[in-house]
Scaffold this motif. Structure first.
Motif, PDB file in Angstrom:
ATOM      1  N   TYR A  81       1.677   7.223  -1.428  1.00 50.15           N
ATOM      2  CA  TYR A  81       0.995   8.164  -2.307  1.00 50.15           C
ATOM      3  C   TYR A  81       0.171   7.481  -3.391  1.00 50.15           C
ATOM      4  O   TYR A  81      -0.868   7.971  -3.783  1.00 50.15           O
ATOM      5  CB  TYR A  81       2.001   9.128  -2.926  1.00 50.15           C
ATOM      6  CG  TYR A  81       2.672   9.997  -1.893  1.00 50.15           C
ATOM      7  CD1 TYR A  81       3.993   9.786  -1.525  1.00 50.15           C
ATOM      8  CD2 TYR A  81       1.968  11.005  -1.260  1.00 50.15           C
ATOM      9  CE1 TYR A  81       4.593  10.572  -0.553  1.00 50.15           C
ATOM     10  CE2 TYR A  81       2.557  11.792  -0.293  1.00 50.15           C
ATOM     11  CZ  TYR A  81       3.873  11.564   0.058  1.00 50.15           C
ATOM     12  OH  TYR A  81       4.456  12.340   1.018  1.00 50.15           O
ATOM     13  N   GLY A  82       0.641   6.369  -3.902  1.00 54.63           N
ATOM     14  CA  GLY A  82      -0.132   5.660  -4.899  1.00 54.63           C
ATOM     15  C   GLY A  82       0.700   5.263  -6.099  1.00 54.63           C
ATOM     16  O   GLY A  82       1.912   5.127  -6.023  1.00 54.63           O
TER      17      GLY A  82
ATOM     18  N   ARG B 105      -7.104  -0.694  -9.634  1.00 59.03           N
ATOM     19  CA  ARG B 105      -6.204  -1.571  -8.907  1.00 59.03           C
ATOM     20  C   ARG B 105      -6.942  -2.835  -8.515  1.00 59.03           C
ATOM     21  O   ARG B 105      -8.095  -2.786  -8.084  1.00 59.03           O
ATOM     22  CB  ARG B 105      -5.675  -0.883  -7.642  1.00 59.03           C
ATOM     23  CG  ARG B 105      -4.802  -1.778  -6.779  1.00 59.03           C
ATOM     24  CD  ARG B 105      -4.383  -1.078  -5.498  1.00 59.03           C
ATOM     25  NE  ARG B 105      -3.636  -1.979  -4.627  1.00 59.03           N
ATOM     26  CZ  ARG B 105      -3.153  -1.638  -3.434  1.00 59.03           C
ATOM     27  NH1 ARG B 105      -3.342  -0.425  -2.973  1.00 59.03           N
ATOM     28  NH2 ARG B 105      -2.487  -2.510  -2.714  1.00 59.03           N
TER      29      ARG B 105
ATOM     30  N   TYR C 214      -1.885  -3.014 -10.701  1.00 60.14           N
ATOM     31  CA  TYR C 214      -2.515  -1.774 -11.138  1.00 60.14           C
ATOM     32  C   TYR C 214      -2.748  -1.852 -12.645  1.00 60.14           C
ATOM     33  O   TYR C 214      -1.963  -2.489 -13.374  1.00 60.14           O
ATOM     34  CB  TYR C 214      -1.615  -0.575 -10.823  1.00 60.14           C
ATOM     35  CG  TYR C 214      -1.470  -0.305  -9.360  1.00 60.14           C
ATOM     36  CD1 TYR C 214      -0.587  -1.045  -8.578  1.00 60.14           C
ATOM     37  CD2 TYR C 214      -2.209   0.708  -8.749  1.00 60.14           C
ATOM     38  CE1 TYR C 214      -0.452  -0.784  -7.216  1.00 60.14           C
ATOM     39  CE2 TYR C 214      -2.071   0.980  -7.393  1.00 60.14           C
ATOM     40  CZ  TYR C 214      -1.200   0.228  -6.647  1.00 60.14           C
ATOM     41  OH  TYR C 214      -1.060   0.487  -5.294  1.00 60.14           O
TER      42      TYR C 214
ATOM     43  N   ASN D 246       0.846  -1.190   0.000  1.00 58.78           N
ATOM     44  CA  ASN D 246       0.000   0.000   0.000  1.00 58.78           C
ATOM     45  C   ASN D 246       0.884   1.243   0.000  1.00 58.78           C
ATOM     46  O   ASN D 246       1.173   1.812   1.052  1.00 58.78           O
ATOM     47  CB  ASN D 246      -0.929  -0.015   1.212  1.00 58.78           C
ATOM     48  CG  ASN D 246      -2.144   0.864   1.009  1.00 58.78           C
ATOM     49  OD1 ASN D 246      -2.592   1.067  -0.116  1.00 58.78           O
ATOM     50  ND2 ASN D 246      -2.684   1.388   2.087  1.00 58.78           N
TER      51      ASN D 246
ATOM     52  N   LEU E  40      -3.277   7.217  -9.478  1.00 58.29           N
ATOM     53  CA  LEU E  40      -4.288   6.621  -8.605  1.00 58.29           C
ATOM     54  C   LEU E  40      -3.728   6.639  -7.199  1.00 58.29           C
ATOM     55  O   LEU E  40      -2.748   5.953  -6.906  1.00 58.29           O
ATOM     56  CB  LEU E  40      -4.612   5.196  -9.041  1.00 58.29           C
ATOM     57  CG  LEU E  40      -5.680   4.478  -8.209  1.00 58.29           C
ATOM     58  CD1 LEU E  40      -7.036   5.169  -8.367  1.00 58.29           C
ATOM     59  CD2 LEU E  40      -5.791   3.006  -8.602  1.00 58.29           C
ATOM     60  N   THR E  41      -4.323   7.445  -6.322  1.00 59.45           N
ATOM     61  CA  THR E  41      -3.805   7.542  -4.967  1.00 59.45           C
ATOM     62  C   THR E  41      -4.165   6.295  -4.167  1.00 59.45           C
ATOM     63  O   THR E  41      -5.054   5.515  -4.553  1.00 59.45           O
ATOM     64  CB  THR E  41      -4.367   8.763  -4.243  1.00 59.45           C
ATOM     65  OG1 THR E  41      -5.764   8.551  -3.986  1.00 59.45           O
ATOM     66  CG2 THR E  41      -4.172  10.027  -5.062  1.00 59.45           C
ATOM     67  N   SER E  42      -3.509   6.139  -3.045  1.00 55.39           N
ATOM     68  CA  SER E  42      -3.805   5.004  -2.186  1.00 55.39           C
ATOM     69  C   SER E  42      -5.232   5.072  -1.649  1.00 55.39           C
ATOM     70  O   SER E  42      -5.795   4.049  -1.265  1.00 55.39           O
ATOM     71  CB  SER E  42      -2.803   4.947  -1.030  1.00 55.39           C
ATOM     72  OG  SER E  42      -1.517   4.677  -1.512  1.00 55.39           O
TER      73      SER E  42
END
Length: 114
Positions: A32-33, A71, A78, A29, A51-53
């Motif tokens: 930031y993503g 994701r 992803y 995880n 795509l952010t977390s």
């Protein structure tokens, strides 16, 4: 050890679709993503999508409405779904995990041509 393995590039006609995959190991995880970038010869690396977390997606203007980030949590993979592809989308696409450090995939070539 963190590894990002990309797949899914190829040759497609204008208006077609491709789905890029980025399988991540070593980080479950990221802080930031996952970001996607692309590069064509002679040009700088260009931001494509993030795509952010937390699940929020942001897109560069020219791909908004055509590209979609997602994701698969169970597999830590992803995706970048690319629809209505155009010749100007031709580039090498890179995935990038943004955590305490930044990790890059190896890149995959996308060619849009008739």
């Amino acid at each position: 050890q963190v590894q990002l393995v990309e797949s899914g590039g190829g040759l497609v006609q204008p208006g077609g679709s491709l789905r890029l995959s980025c399988a991540v190991s070593g980080i479950s995880n990221p802080i930031y993503g996952m970001a996607w970038h692309r590069q064509t010869p002679g040009k700088q690396l260009e931001f494509v999508a993030l795509l952010t977390s937390g699940g929020v997606a942001t897109y560069e203007g020219s791909v908004k409405g055509r590209f979609t980030c997602s994701r698969e949590d169970a597999e830590n993979v992803y995706y970048l779904q690319m629809d209505d592809l155009r010749p100007e989308d031709t580039a090498v696409y890179y995935c990038k995990v943004v955590d305490v450090e930044t990790y890059w995939g190896q890149g995959t070539q996308v060619t849009v041509s008739s």
